[in-house]
Design an enzyme around this catalytic site. Structure first.
Site, short mmCIF file in Angstrom:
data_model
loop_
_atom_site.label_atom_id
_atom_site.label_comp_id
_atom_site.label_asym_id
_atom_site.label_seq_id
_atom_site.Cartn_x
_atom_site.Cartn_y
_atom_site.Cartn_z
N PHE A 255 64.17 18.55 41.72
CA PHE A 255 64.58 17.76 42.92
C PHE A 255 63.65 16.53 43.23
O PHE A 255 63.71 15.97 44.50
CB PHE A 255 64.63 18.82 44.16
CG PHE A 255 65.42 19.91 44.01
CD1 PHE A 255 66.61 19.92 43.95
CD2 PHE A 255 64.62 21.23 43.78
CE1 PHE A 255 67.46 21.14 43.48
CE2 PHE A 255 65.41 22.23 43.24
CZ PHE A 255 66.68 22.38 43.27
N GLY A 482 68.39 22.59 35.39
CA GLY A 482 69.24 23.39 36.19
C GLY A 482 70.55 22.86 36.18
O GLY A 482 71.57 23.46 36.70
N GLY A 723 77.14 9.80 38.88
CA GLY A 723 76.23 10.56 38.87
C GLY A 723 76.34 11.79 39.93
O GLY A 723 76.83 11.33 40.93
N GLY A 725 73.92 14.27 41.09
CA GLY A 725 72.53 14.95 41.20
C GLY A 725 72.37 14.76 42.82
O GLY A 725 71.84 15.79 43.20
N GLU A 726 72.56 13.73 43.35
CA GLU A 726 71.82 13.36 44.85
C GLU A 726 72.85 13.08 45.82
O GLU A 726 72.69 13.53 46.84
CB GLU A 726 70.79 12.29 44.59
CG GLU A 726 69.63 12.46 43.73
CD GLU A 726 68.89 11.47 43.27
OE1 GLU A 726 69.26 10.65 42.50
OE2 GLU A 726 67.58 11.17 43.91
MO1 MOS Z 1 65.27 12.63 41.84
S1 MOS Z 1 64.62 12.77 43.75
O1 MOS Z 1 65.89 11.14 41.55
O2 MOS Z 1 64.40 13.95 41.02
#
Ligand code: MOS
Length: 759
Positions: A255, A482, A723, A725-726
């Protein structure tokens, strides 16, 4: 003129396995205990280390009494600034070598008597057992000379310093005169929001196992960036980069908290050097909280001006965020406000305020995660002012191009996202009046918010080896934090070479492998799969070379079904082709291991990155639909229903992508309702450094989360990926706050939305 980017549009799009919800290739290992994490790697003769933390926010260590600690049976060494060997200080950060950005703080731990925050490591105890190390650490007596400290962001925020914009940090962005447009707007809101500090609480606390063999160092580290750890440790200990091996086969969440090199990693290597033993440091939750940065607290202003029909005329978003006096970076809360809405006048500005605190760091969608709380709450407030549906207000202000620059969006279809979300959530059934919906005694509220995040696309190195038995090995120093990167890499490889997914083995997590980018910035999957595709293309060219003289001719054959086959079925399997050529295997790789080759690769990557940035904005977007139930007497908030619809480009594996986005929603629910790092302003000490006092969502706090995808490829990236992830966390806190307002009529502009703020 055809640019490289446009050529990408015609890149082949493999599809047999890509797009399918294949189970994680490492799933069984993870749930059965077979997966090894950094604190679990067996070493004979291993010693254990524990940290001693400073108890003042700023000053100097005047003395350390280690007598009692050293008397604990099993203690091997107590390291302090008085006896620790010298390390080479960190390099100055430079964009010419991104690995210089590796350290989380510039502090040369145990090589200085200065204290920069309450919690800074001032000693390390090494012992035969973990228990002895921790028991002895408590017995180290440290005396200090204190200096005046600023420990309270509420005080520091009155002295903000503007952020100078750079390639890495957003400072100020302006289009038109937003303040003037705001003053002239027929309808306006001008609002202040605050968000607290948040701490990293990945399932796996940070851990390092380090072993020296002469000048060679092997480190197992819970890191999102193997390459940075390797280069940073090589520098700090003055040894060749090639002599440092960093391994991170599995990482239990990152994270952003494992995106930099923090004290534990460096000090484990130091402790191993001093004791001549392999040393393990598994940080406690408390040690993570005291030595690994978190999300900075912020105060933000969002002001919106509009015409009566909802057309935005002005957008102002400014933010002040905390940084440590000794380091940390801006929390770019207003960054998404450059892109989300079409207003003719936009002002975005960031400032920082220094506090004597642990330097802050990246945390999932740094900036946007908390900035979207302010922006998307303010949009909701404006919708109420205008008497307009908040989705309709958003749809009316969808920009055709980047509203603050000349770039185009590589893809964006938020109107489709809103329409689909509204349909699936049943949004038309919402009575816009606050406190109008009930379920028994519960007040029911529905809220919506947009999500936006700009994933980065970097290069990466990879080796692909096709063996005579038809199996494929992919090697790349990726980080499995993960997300399931090995699985999607196997899917893409399988399709590119025409073999089953089961024939592909992915080896990752080792600096001996070709260098991959860090698992950060929502970049790893798109970067890794693009590199894999490139290596597979090279491999296929080599294969075609091998069959040049074969009969029947296979020039026009397809790489499919484990070989090269023509439409009429004629062809040769890979085993036959390699067998004929007398080769056990054939391989291709991207990138280079030589220093020069790596430097050239970095320059190429930077050049491509900058050229792309001048032309395109690549937004991953989405919308969150949230239902809450609020107890009218106790103000208890329960999130009871969630739908997120996302436009993240092509989806390689819907199951894995959904999991990532769900994780973002869960983390956002924590930020909305409970998460808050509490600091005692008298001492600058974090008062809730553990999961008992710092509340992350548990199962009972999270409803079923439905995820939908638009699933259209981004035409400017090799596989059409953006992407995942965020983007999932952006907008979440606002969706909750907007739903709470709808349920109760109470508008909370401070996170987290705890009972006291609602009653
Ligand atoms: Mo992230 S906050 O780009 O690991």
């Amino acid at each position: 003129m055809t640019t490289a980017l446009e050529k990408n549009r015609t890149a082949p799009a493999p599809t047999k396995n890509v797009g399918r919800s294949i189970d994680r290739v490492d799933g069984i290992a993870k749930v059965s205990g077979g997966a090894r994490f950094s604190a679990e790697v067996p070493y004979a003769d291993i010693a254990h280390a524990a940290l001693v933390h400073a108890s003042i926010p700023r000053g100097r260590v005047t003395g350390i009494d280690t007598t009692a600690a050293e008397a604990v049976p099993g203690v091997l060494k107590v390291l302090t600034h008085q006896n620790a060997p010298k390390m080479i200080p960190s390099a100055k950060p430079s964009i010419m070598d991104l690995s210089t950005m590796a350290p989380g703080t510039p502090i040369n731990y145990l090589n200085t008597d200065e204290v920069h925050w309450n919690g800074q490591p001032v000693a390390v105890v090494v012992a035969e057992t973990l228990e002895a190390a921790h028991a002895a650490a408590r017995l180290v007596e440290v005396s200090y000379e204190s200096r005046p400290a600023v420990t309270d962001f509420a005080v520091a925020q009155d002295h903000p310093k503007p952020v100078k914009g750079s390639l890495i940090e957003v400072g100020e962005v302006k289009t038109g005169d937003a303040e003037q447009a705001l003053a002239a707007a027929p309808v306006a809101v001008d609002l202040r929001y605050t968000t607290p500090g948040q701490n990293h609480n990945a399932l796996e606390p940070h851990a390092t196992t380090a072993a020296w063999d002469g000048d060679r160092l092997t480190v197992h580290d819970a890191t999102q960036n193997i390459d940075w750890v390797r280069k940073h440790l090589a520098r700090r200990f003055g040894v060749p980069v090639a002599g440092v091996r960093v391994i991170a086969e599995f990482i239990g969440g990152g994270f952003g908290g494992k995106g930099s090199v923090w004290a534990g990693t460096v000090l484990t290597a130091l402790a191993a050097k001093v004791t001549g033993r392999p040393v393990r440091m598994a940080l406690t939750r408390e040690a993570v909280n005291r030595t690994v940065g978190g999300r900075a607290p912020t105060v933000q202003r969002v002001a919106l001006g509009a015409q009566r029909d909802g057309t935005l005329t002005a957008l102002v978003h400014t933010g002040v965020s905390q940084v440590g006096r000794a380091g940390g970076g801006v929390e770019p809360v207003a960054s998404q406000s450059q892109y989300l809405y079409a207003a003719p006048a936009i002002l975005v500005r960031h400032s920082t305020a220094e506090v004597d605190a642990l330097p802050n760091t990246y945390m999932r969608a740094p900036g946007e995660a908390m900035g979207s709380f302010a922006l998307e709450s303010a949009i909701d407030e404006l919708a109420v002012e205008l008497g307009l549906d908040p989705l309709e207000l958003r749809a009316r202000n969808e920009p055709e191009r980047n509203p603050t620059g000349r770039q185009r969006f590589s893809r964006r279809d938020l109107r489709a996202v809103y329409a689909r979300g509204a349909r699936e959530f049943g949004w038309s059934g919402r009575d816009p009046k606050p406190r109008s919906m009930r379920d028994g005694r519960w007040l029911v509220g529905w809220g919506v918010a947009a999500a936006l995040h700009l994933p980065v696309h970097l290069g990466g190195d990879v080796l692909v080896r096709l063996r005579a038995d038809g199996t494929v090995l992919v090697r790349s120093g990726l980080q499995e934090i993960g997300v399931g990167v090995a699985t999607v890499v196997a899917q893409v490889t399988a399709d590119a070479l025409g073999v089953p997914v089961g024939a592909v083995t992915v080896e990752l997590g080792d600096s001996e492998q070709p260098t991959a980018p860090g698992a950060a910035g929502s970049t790893q999957t798109s970067s890794a799969t693009a590199a894999v595709l490139q290596a597979c293309e090279q491999l296929k060219r080599s294969m075609l070379g091998l069959v040049r003289r074969s009969s029947p001719p296979l020039r026009d054959a397809t790489f499919t079904d484990g070989g090269l086959f023509r439409a009429d079925g004629a062809g040769r399997s890979y085993s036959e082709i390699l067998g004929d050529a007398g080769l056990p295997s054939i391989e291709a790789r991207t990138g280079s291991d030589s220093r020069l080759g790596q430097a050239a690769g970095q320059v190429r990557m930077m050049t491509r990155f900058l050229a792309d940035r001048r032309r395109w904005v690549h937004p991953a977007t989405g919308a969150h639909f949230c239902e809450v139930r609020v107890d009218p007497d106790t103000a208890e908030v329960r999130v009871t229903r969630w739908l997120g619809v996302f436009d993240v480009g092509r989806v390689l594996n819907p199951k894995l992508a959904s999991s990532q986005l769900r994780g973002g929603v869960v983390m956002g629910i924590g930020a909305a309702l409970t998460e808050e790092t509490l600091v005692d302003p008298r001492s600058g000490r974090i008062m809730n450094p553990g999961l008992g006092e710092y509340h992350v969502p548990v199962h009972a706090d999270v409803p079923r989360i439905d995820i939908g995808f638009i699933d259209e490829p981004d035409p400017t990236t090799p596989l059409g990926l953006l992407g995942v992830g965020e983007v999932g966390i952006t907008g979440v806190a606002a969706a909750v706050a907007n739903a709470v307002h709808h349920a109760t009529g109470v508008r909370v502009r401070e996170l987290p939305l705890t009972l006291d703020r609602l009653l």
